[in-house]
Write a protein that holds these residues in place. Sequence first.
Motif, PDB file in Angstrom:
ATOM      1  N   TYR A  80     -14.211  20.484  39.917  1.00 25.73           N
ATOM      2  CA  TYR A  80     -13.836  20.542  38.509  1.00 25.73           C
ATOM      3  C   TYR A  80     -12.784  21.623  38.345  1.00 25.73           C
ATOM      4  O   TYR A  80     -12.970  22.754  38.795  1.00 25.73           O
ATOM      5  CB  TYR A  80     -15.082  20.903  37.697  1.00 25.73           C
ATOM      6  N   PHE A  82     -10.960  23.727  35.491  1.00 29.61           N
ATOM      7  CA  PHE A  82     -11.128  24.007  34.071  1.00 29.61           C
ATOM      8  C   PHE A  82      -9.785  24.249  33.384  1.00 29.61           C
ATOM      9  O   PHE A  82      -8.766  24.467  34.038  1.00 29.61           O
ATOM     10  CB  PHE A  82     -12.015  25.235  33.878  1.00 29.61           C
ATOM     11  N   THR A  86     -10.154  30.469  35.242  1.00 30.04           N
ATOM     12  CA  THR A  86     -11.522  30.961  35.502  1.00 30.04           C
ATOM     13  C   THR A  86     -11.691  31.569  36.895  1.00 30.04           C
ATOM     14  O   THR A  86     -12.683  31.342  37.564  1.00 30.04           O
ATOM     15  CB  THR A  86     -12.601  29.854  35.328  1.00 30.04           C
ATOM     16  N   LEU A  87     -10.698  32.353  37.294  1.00 24.83           N
ATOM     17  CA  LEU A  87     -10.846  33.078  38.561  1.00 24.83           C
ATOM     18  C   LEU A  87     -11.728  34.302  38.312  1.00 24.83           C
ATOM     19  O   LEU A  87     -11.775  34.819  37.196  1.00 24.83           O
ATOM     20  CB  LEU A  87      -9.480  33.524  39.082  1.00 24.83           C
ATOM     21  N   LEU A  88     -12.419  34.748  39.337  1.00 27.33           N
ATOM     22  CA  LEU A  88     -13.216  35.958  39.199  1.00 27.33           C
ATOM     23  C   LEU A  88     -12.281  37.144  39.437  1.00 27.33           C
ATOM     24  O   LEU A  88     -11.724  37.288  40.525  1.00 27.33           O
ATOM     25  CB  LEU A  88     -14.370  35.954  40.213  1.00 27.33           C
ATOM     26  N   PRO A  89     -12.086  37.984  38.408  1.00 27.23           N
ATOM     27  CA  PRO A  89     -11.039  39.012  38.495  1.00 27.23           C
ATOM     28  C   PRO A  89     -11.289  40.049  39.589  1.00 27.23           C
ATOM     29  O   PRO A  89     -10.354  40.696  40.035  1.00 27.23           O
ATOM     30  CB  PRO A  89     -11.048  39.662  37.107  1.00 27.23           C
ATOM     31  N   TRP A  90     -12.550  40.215  39.998  1.00 28.20           N
ATOM     32  CA  TRP A  90     -12.848  41.257  40.982  1.00 28.20           C
ATOM     33  C   TRP A  90     -12.662  40.772  42.421  1.00 28.20           C
ATOM     34  O   TRP A  90     -12.825  41.545  43.345  1.00 28.20           O
ATOM     35  CB  TRP A  90     -14.267  41.797  40.791  1.00 28.20           C
ATOM     36  N   THR A  99     -15.058  30.895  46.758  1.00 31.94           N
ATOM     37  CA  THR A  99     -16.267  31.093  45.947  1.00 31.94           C
ATOM     38  C   THR A  99     -17.256  29.940  46.027  1.00 31.94           C
ATOM     39  O   THR A  99     -18.438  30.134  46.321  1.00 31.94           O
ATOM     40  CB  THR A  99     -15.899  31.309  44.464  1.00 31.94           C
ATOM     41  N   LEU A 100     -16.754  28.722  45.775  1.00 38.22           N
ATOM     42  CA  LEU A 100     -17.662  27.575  45.711  1.00 38.22           C
ATOM     43  C   LEU A 100     -18.231  27.244  47.085  1.00 38.22           C
ATOM     44  O   LEU A 100     -19.377  26.809  47.206  1.00 38.22           O
ATOM     45  CB  LEU A 100     -16.945  26.364  45.120  1.00 38.22           C
ATOM     46  N   TYR A 131      -4.872  40.239  43.772  1.00 41.79           N
ATOM     47  CA  TYR A 131      -5.917  40.054  42.766  1.00 41.79           C
ATOM     48  C   TYR A 131      -5.362  39.158  41.657  1.00 41.79           C
ATOM     49  O   TYR A 131      -4.152  39.157  41.411  1.00 41.79           O
ATOM     50  CB  TYR A 131      -6.349  41.397  42.184  1.00 41.79           C
ATOM     51  N   ARG A 133      -5.074  39.312  38.539  1.00 42.42           N
ATOM     52  CA  ARG A 133      -4.233  39.868  37.477  1.00 42.42           C
ATOM     53  C   ARG A 133      -2.798  40.142  37.944  1.00 42.42           C
ATOM     54  O   ARG A 133      -1.921  40.396  37.130  1.00 42.42           O
ATOM     55  CB  ARG A 133      -4.862  41.137  36.900  1.00 42.42           C
ATOM     56  N   ARG A 147      -9.081  26.336  44.790  1.00 40.20           N
ATOM     57  CA  ARG A 147     -10.529  26.520  44.853  1.00 40.20           C
ATOM     58  C   ARG A 147     -11.235  25.159  44.806  1.00 40.20           C
ATOM     59  O   ARG A 147     -12.208  24.915  45.523  1.00 40.20           O
ATOM     60  CB  ARG A 147     -10.983  27.400  43.682  1.00 40.20           C
TER      61      ARG A 147
END
Lengths: 259, 265
Positions: A80, A82, A86-90, A99-100, A131, A133, A147
């Motif tokens: 999916y 989005f 929706t990336l994890l900033p850390w 991640t998945l 990163y 950002r 991802r």
Amino acid sequence: MTPPPLIHCQALAKRFDTTGPAVLGPLSLTVAPGEFVSILGPSGCGKSTLLRLVSGLLAPSEGTLRVADRPPGELDDLAYVFQDATLLPWLRVAANVETLLRLRRVSTAERTRRRDAALGLVRLTEKARAYPRQLSGGQRMRVSLARALALEPRVLLLDEPFGALDEMTRDHLGEELLAIHARQAWTALFVTHSVAEAVFLSTRILVLAPHPGRIAHDLAVDLPYPRNHETRRAPDYLRLVADVSARLRAVEPAEDFAA
Amino acid sequence: MSSRLLRRLPPFVLAALFLAGWQALHHSLPPGRRFLFPSLPQLGEAFQVHGPALLGAAGHTALASLGGFALAALVAAGASLLLASSTLVRQALYPYLMGLQMVPVIIVAPILILWVGPGAPSVIIVTFLITFFPLVVNTTQGLLSVEQAHLDLFRMGRAARWQELLLLRAPAALPYFFTGLRIAAILAPIGALTADYLVGSTSGGRSGLGITALLFSARNEIPGLYATAVVGCALGFVLVSAVSGLAWLALHRWHDSYSAEQIER
């Protein structure tokens, strides 16, 4: 012989309030493997709801829905993308792409292989250690796409993934997405507000009408491949865009234009 | 003068003004009351005379505040994970947590002396009681403040509850945790000092800044009291700086509060 359908819904309906009217359906739809299906429609016609039903994030209220002949939500190779990245900033880009896979306990070696392949596909290999950002909006969206691709999906659900981007970036990403689709065999359901984007990307376009959400038009897009920036100037393309736009306008509820 | 040097100057100018103002305040008092607000040389003398004693006492208070602070951070991290796991748990436990913070230290003190006796363990327990609440409240809030889109992503990925907690909620809560740590770092030395005053060991060489202040007060050594206050403040600054350093290490690469624009401003 036609291949068996990958996504199959029969009299599928969703109501958020058990006694209220259905927001979507009942609708029936069959999607074959390899199809790139765009879903167009006015706001509130249930485009995202349909995607969430197929993903298994939402449960249907009525009807049947099978993905690869199984109930949705049981499929490991469904991804999916989005509306936001929706990336994890850390996490660095590389870890975000993994991640998945990490959630699915994929082995480290396999994770690394799929991550590198996916980053290569979206041409962001050199940003692996950055990163989120530090990236532009378009780059973030490409990481988000990577991802999803790292799952090596059979079904790719995309919910207005380029909606927040400027037109140039959007066009480029569209072309990249098509190039990746040409190399991989996933089936796409692509929700968008842009008729031009839908025509450019798809093999098939569904125009949904609202109240309740239902399929008003089911159109084949038979533009030749490979499609590129030339395609966007071709008469056939322009004719299709005009045709789909007219159909879309016809299903828009009149009150939206009253003001 | 380079503009860079010029930009570094204001804090030093302010410090010089502060010291000059202190001295002026001393001299502005009528001579009979100047003892209430010692001059800088008198303060310097107090540091010279009581320096070793103050340093020893500061060491004890520093250890106790660090102990209470670290214990609170550890327990708060665990408790927050528990609290974030369910609304029911949260609703059931919250009143007790508030109670923990609301118990007046002055009442707990004599009970603690009865239970564990005066000295470092009692001081650590009091410091823990004072610093625990802001830590647990902030961290729990952080664990619950996760973007819906990220939760959807994890649900799509069919994450187990523990995966969601450790891989999503815990890192997202880090900035909140550090906010709690900063507040706790300010409270800890004050807490340890107060605790020492109430439940500290009075036996020679093992007392902290609270008992030291008590002794100065009894002997009417006003400059000594001021010197104790300065040392107490310094302790707080050191702990807060250490926490800020840790926060920087953990967050500067990714969190918006450390973004380039913020630093430019």
